[in-house]
Design a protein around this motif. Structure first.
Motif, PDB file in Angstrom:
ATOM      1  N   ASP A   8      -5.389 -10.746   1.408  1.00 55.18           N
ATOM      2  CA  ASP A   8      -6.399 -10.400   0.418  1.00 55.18           C
ATOM      3  C   ASP A   8      -5.776 -10.366  -0.977  1.00 55.18           C
ATOM      4  O   ASP A   8      -4.552 -10.302  -1.141  1.00 55.18           O
ATOM      5  CB  ASP A   8      -7.066  -9.070   0.759  1.00 55.18           C
ATOM      6  N   LEU A   9      -6.634 -10.397  -1.992  1.00 58.58           N
ATOM      7  CA  LEU A   9      -6.163 -10.484  -3.380  1.00 58.58           C
ATOM      8  C   LEU A   9      -5.335  -9.275  -3.826  1.00 58.58           C
ATOM      9  O   LEU A   9      -4.313  -9.454  -4.504  1.00 58.58           O
ATOM     10  CB  LEU A   9      -7.356 -10.690  -4.315  1.00 58.58           C
ATOM     11  N   PRO A  10      -5.726  -8.040  -3.483  1.00 58.39           N
ATOM     12  CA  PRO A  10      -4.858  -6.906  -3.860  1.00 58.39           C
ATOM     13  C   PRO A  10      -3.448  -7.016  -3.289  1.00 58.39           C
ATOM     14  O   PRO A  10      -2.468  -6.659  -3.956  1.00 58.39           O
ATOM     15  CB  PRO A  10      -5.603  -5.697  -3.288  1.00 58.39           C
ATOM     16  N   THR A  11      -3.334  -7.539  -2.058  1.00 58.74           N
ATOM     17  CA  THR A  11      -1.999  -7.707  -1.467  1.00 58.74           C
ATOM     18  C   THR A  11      -1.200  -8.763  -2.207  1.00 58.74           C
ATOM     19  O   THR A  11       0.012  -8.608  -2.434  1.00 58.74           O
ATOM     20  CB  THR A  11      -2.111  -8.077   0.023  1.00 58.74           C
ATOM     21  N   ALA A  75      -4.067  -5.745 -12.908  1.00 58.19           N
ATOM     22  CA  ALA A  75      -4.458  -5.767 -11.496  1.00 58.19           C
ATOM     23  C   ALA A  75      -4.790  -4.387 -10.941  1.00 58.19           C
ATOM     24  O   ALA A  75      -5.713  -4.231 -10.134  1.00 58.19           O
ATOM     25  CB  ALA A  75      -3.345  -6.404 -10.665  1.00 58.19           C
ATOM     26  N   PHE A  76      -4.043  -3.363 -11.371  1.00 61.02           N
ATOM     27  CA  PHE A  76      -4.228  -2.008 -10.835  1.00 61.02           C
ATOM     28  C   PHE A  76      -4.286  -1.002 -11.989  1.00 61.02           C
ATOM     29  O   PHE A  76      -3.361  -0.204 -12.173  1.00 61.02           O
ATOM     30  CB  PHE A  76      -3.089  -1.654  -9.876  1.00 61.02           C
ATOM     31  N   PRO A  77      -5.350  -1.032 -12.787  1.00 59.62           N
ATOM     32  CA  PRO A  77      -5.420  -0.166 -13.977  1.00 59.62           C
ATOM     33  C   PRO A  77      -5.343   1.325 -13.662  1.00 59.62           C
ATOM     34  O   PRO A  77      -4.808   2.090 -14.463  1.00 59.62           O
ATOM     35  CB  PRO A  77      -6.766  -0.544 -14.608  1.00 59.62           C
ATOM     36  N   TYR A 282       3.532   0.371   1.029  1.00 60.14           N
ATOM     37  CA  TYR A 282       2.336  -0.418   1.344  1.00 60.14           C
ATOM     38  C   TYR A 282       1.496   0.225   2.446  1.00 60.14           C
ATOM     39  O   TYR A 282       2.040   0.689   3.443  1.00 60.14           O
ATOM     40  CB  TYR A 282       2.757  -1.824   1.772  1.00 60.14           C
ATOM     41  N   PRO A 283       0.169   0.266   2.279  1.00 52.71           N
ATOM     42  CA  PRO A 283      -0.661  -0.338   1.223  1.00 52.71           C
ATOM     43  C   PRO A 283      -0.846   0.559  -0.001  1.00 52.71           C
ATOM     44  O   PRO A 283      -1.698   0.280  -0.840  1.00 52.71           O
ATOM     45  CB  PRO A 283      -1.998  -0.543   1.933  1.00 52.71           C
ATOM     46  N   ASN A 284      -0.073   1.637  -0.094  1.00 52.81           N
ATOM     47  CA  ASN A 284      -0.178   2.516  -1.255  1.00 52.81           C
ATOM     48  C   ASN A 284       0.714   2.004  -2.388  1.00 52.81           C
ATOM     49  O   ASN A 284       1.701   1.317  -2.157  1.00 52.81           O
ATOM     50  CB  ASN A 284       0.235   3.939  -0.891  1.00 52.81           C
ATOM     51  N   LEU A 285       0.338   2.380  -3.586  1.00 55.62           N
ATOM     52  CA  LEU A 285       1.183   2.150  -4.751  1.00 55.62           C
ATOM     53  C   LEU A 285       1.781   3.451  -5.252  1.00 55.62           C
ATOM     54  O   LEU A 285       2.865   3.465  -5.830  1.00 55.62           O
ATOM     55  CB  LEU A 285       0.384   1.487  -5.871  1.00 55.62           C
ATOM     56  N   VAL A 286       1.057   4.553  -5.050  1.00 52.06           N
ATOM     57  CA  VAL A 286       1.514   5.878  -5.444  1.00 52.06           C
ATOM     58  C   VAL A 286       1.243   6.839  -4.300  1.00 52.06           C
ATOM     59  O   VAL A 286       0.146   6.846  -3.731  1.00 52.06           O
ATOM     60  CB  VAL A 286       0.791   6.377  -6.715  1.00 52.06           C
ATOM     61  N   LEU A 287       2.253   7.622  -3.941  1.00 57.18           N
ATOM     62  CA  LEU A 287       2.114   8.634  -2.897  1.00 57.18           C
ATOM     63  C   LEU A 287       2.070  10.023  -3.525  1.00 57.18           C
ATOM     64  O   LEU A 287       2.826  10.311  -4.455  1.00 57.18           O
ATOM     65  CB  LEU A 287       3.284   8.563  -1.913  1.00 57.18           C
ATOM     66  N   SER A 288       1.193  10.869  -3.010  1.00 54.52           N
ATOM     67  CA  SER A 288       1.120  12.253  -3.458  1.00 54.52           C
ATOM     68  C   SER A 288       1.759  13.157  -2.416  1.00 54.52           C
ATOM     69  O   SER A 288       1.451  13.064  -1.229  1.00 54.52           O
ATOM     70  CB  SER A 288      -0.338  12.669  -3.669  1.00 54.52           C
ATOM     71  N   GLY A 294      -4.590  12.346  -2.887  1.00 57.69           N
ATOM     72  CA  GLY A 294      -4.067  11.861  -4.158  1.00 57.69           C
ATOM     73  C   GLY A 294      -3.313  10.551  -4.042  1.00 57.69           C
ATOM     74  O   GLY A 294      -2.896   9.979  -5.057  1.00 57.69           O
ATOM     75  N   ASN A 295      -3.126  10.060  -2.790  1.00 56.51           N
ATOM     76  CA  ASN A 295      -2.504   8.742  -2.621  1.00 56.51           C
ATOM     77  C   ASN A 295      -3.389   7.667  -3.246  1.00 56.51           C
ATOM     78  O   ASN A 295      -4.614   7.709  -3.128  1.00 56.51           O
ATOM     79  CB  ASN A 295      -2.321   8.420  -1.142  1.00 56.51           C
ATOM     80  N   ILE A 296      -2.763   6.710  -3.910  1.00 59.71           N
ATOM     81  CA  ILE A 296      -3.518   5.616  -4.530  1.00 59.71           C
ATOM     82  C   ILE A 296      -3.113   4.316  -3.846  1.00 59.71           C
ATOM     83  O   ILE A 296      -1.973   3.866  -3.971  1.00 59.71           O
ATOM     84  CB  ILE A 296      -3.245   5.516  -6.038  1.00 59.71           C
ATOM     85  N   SER A 297      -4.062   3.720  -3.121  1.00 59.90           N
ATOM     86  CA  SER A 297      -3.786   2.465  -2.429  1.00 59.90           C
ATOM     87  C   SER A 297      -4.131   1.283  -3.319  1.00 59.90           C
ATOM     88  O   SER A 297      -4.822   1.418  -4.338  1.00 59.90           O
ATOM     89  CB  SER A 297      -4.600   2.377  -1.132  1.00 59.90           C
ATOM     90  N   ILE A 298      -3.678   0.113  -2.912  1.00 61.60           N
ATOM     91  CA  ILE A 298      -3.957  -1.086  -3.698  1.00 61.60           C
ATOM     92  C   ILE A 298      -5.456  -1.387  -3.713  1.00 61.60           C
ATOM     93  O   ILE A 298      -5.952  -2.001  -4.675  1.00 61.60           O
ATOM     94  CB  ILE A 298      -3.170  -2.301  -3.161  1.00 61.60           C
TER      95      ILE A 298
END
Length: 344
Positions: A8-11, A75-77, A282-288, A294-298
């Motif tokens: 997929d495009l986010p990946t 891509a990931f604002p 992966y698939p997260n960009l930021v871990l809380s 609070g985890n932010i995935s792609i």
């Protein structure tokens, strides 16, 4: 969701940004390392040679950082905004260090007074070391997670960034860049300065290996989620095994004084360590580490499919141009450094 070649495009954008960051780590890593070693050179001629070894390439290497930051914003604002808010002070310090590093390189040769050149030598060394340490500090905090609530708001304190694990990763990044830079300088120097570099390479390689072993053990003990992918996909265990083998090969090349191969090994080591980091996220960009919400995935952070598809087309055109330019510059300025009247 649209896919290209089964991904997929986010990946795809996750992989592209990872490649850009790896390119920056490899390319700017060696000239940051050269800067961190700068004060080990006592003679004026040695310092000039070391500066001119990176002179034609250092500013071009930083292009990879600019492109990487731009790609993250496009891509990931959500991730871009969150990271800039969370790491506001470290990023400001990083920006100042980058500015002072550039000023140091360009201003040093403008006057011949000893105090003037010593001032900018110190500034160049400190700013280069600070950049490496700050990147390591940010990386260390991203690995173990940062305190974000369900609304992606930072709920920690500034001093939380300076935890033992993040500081260990910070020093490990500096040690790797110093070794990377030392081998680059060895390829660009000769005679007494080359002999000096062989000593520094031996010392920095031992320093890095010690940091590498300590950081690996600390990650397994204190950040177990980074190893979860190896339980889920045992084939991925080839990555850390490859990293260890490359580090051992790098040391073997150093003992044989085959510094080009050693330099390639340190570049591959840099890339593999970042791949391990990305694989653990992966698939997260930021871990809380405060609230799992609070985890932010792609997928949560990605722009629309239309935007990602259009930008991917531009990336497919632009990336080969950047790679071509990089190869051209390194090929043009290959060989040993020879000082001229117009040199730094």
């Amino acid at each position: 969701m649209d896919t290209i070649l089964g991904l997929d495009l986010p990946t795809w954008w996750f992989l592209l940004i990872g490649a850009l960051i790896s390119g920056y780590g490899i390319l700017d890593g060696f000239d940051l390392g050269a800067g961190a070693l700068h004060l080990f050179f006592r003679k004026e001629q040695s310092r000039r040679i070391a500066l001119n070894a990176i002179g034609p390439v250092w500013d071009g290497n930083e292009v990879w950082l600019v492109i990487g930051a731009g790609a993250l914003f496009a891509a990931f604002p959500l991730v871009y905004g969150t990271l800039l808010s969370v790491f506001y002070l470290p990023f400001i310090l990083l920006l100042l260090a980058i500015i002072f590093r550039a000023i140091s390189i360009e201003f040093r040769s403008k006057e011949e007074m000893k105090w003037w050149r010593t001032l900018w030598d110190v500034c160049y060394c400190l700013s280069s070391s600070t950049i490496a340490l700050l990147f390591g500090l940010i990386l260390g905090n991203l690995i173990q997670g940062i305190p974000l609530d369900k609304d992606y708001q930072f709920v920690g304190r500034l001093r939380d960034f300076f935890n033992p694990y993040a500081l260990l990763i910070s020093v490990t990044v500096l040690s790797l860049f110093m070794l990377h830079g030392a081998m680059y300088l060895a390829m660009k120097t000769e005679d007494r300065l080359y002999a000096k570099m062989t000593i520094l390479i031996n010392q920095t390689s031992k320093f890095f290996i010690l940091c590498f072993i300590t950081a690996s053990m600390a990650t397994l003990i204190y950040v177990p989620h980074m190893a979860a992918i190896f339980h889920k996909y045992p084939v991925m265990f080839a990555l850390p095994v490859s990293a260890v083998l490359i580090v051992l090969n790098m040391r073997r090349m150093i003992e044989k004084r085959r510094y080009l191969r050693g330099f390639i090994s340190s570049a591959v080591t840099t890339a593999l360590l970042l791949v391990l980091f990305a694989s653990g996220l992966y698939p997260n960009l930021v871990l809380s580490n405060y609230d799992v919400r609070g985890n932010i995935s792609i997928y949560e952070a990605a722009s629309t499919d239309g935007s990602l598809r259009t930008m991917l087309l531009f990336a497919a055109i632009g990336m080969p141009l950047v790679l071509t330019y990089t190869v051209f510059v390194f090929w043009t300025f290959r060989g040993k450094v020879k000082l001229e009247d117009t040199s730094y």
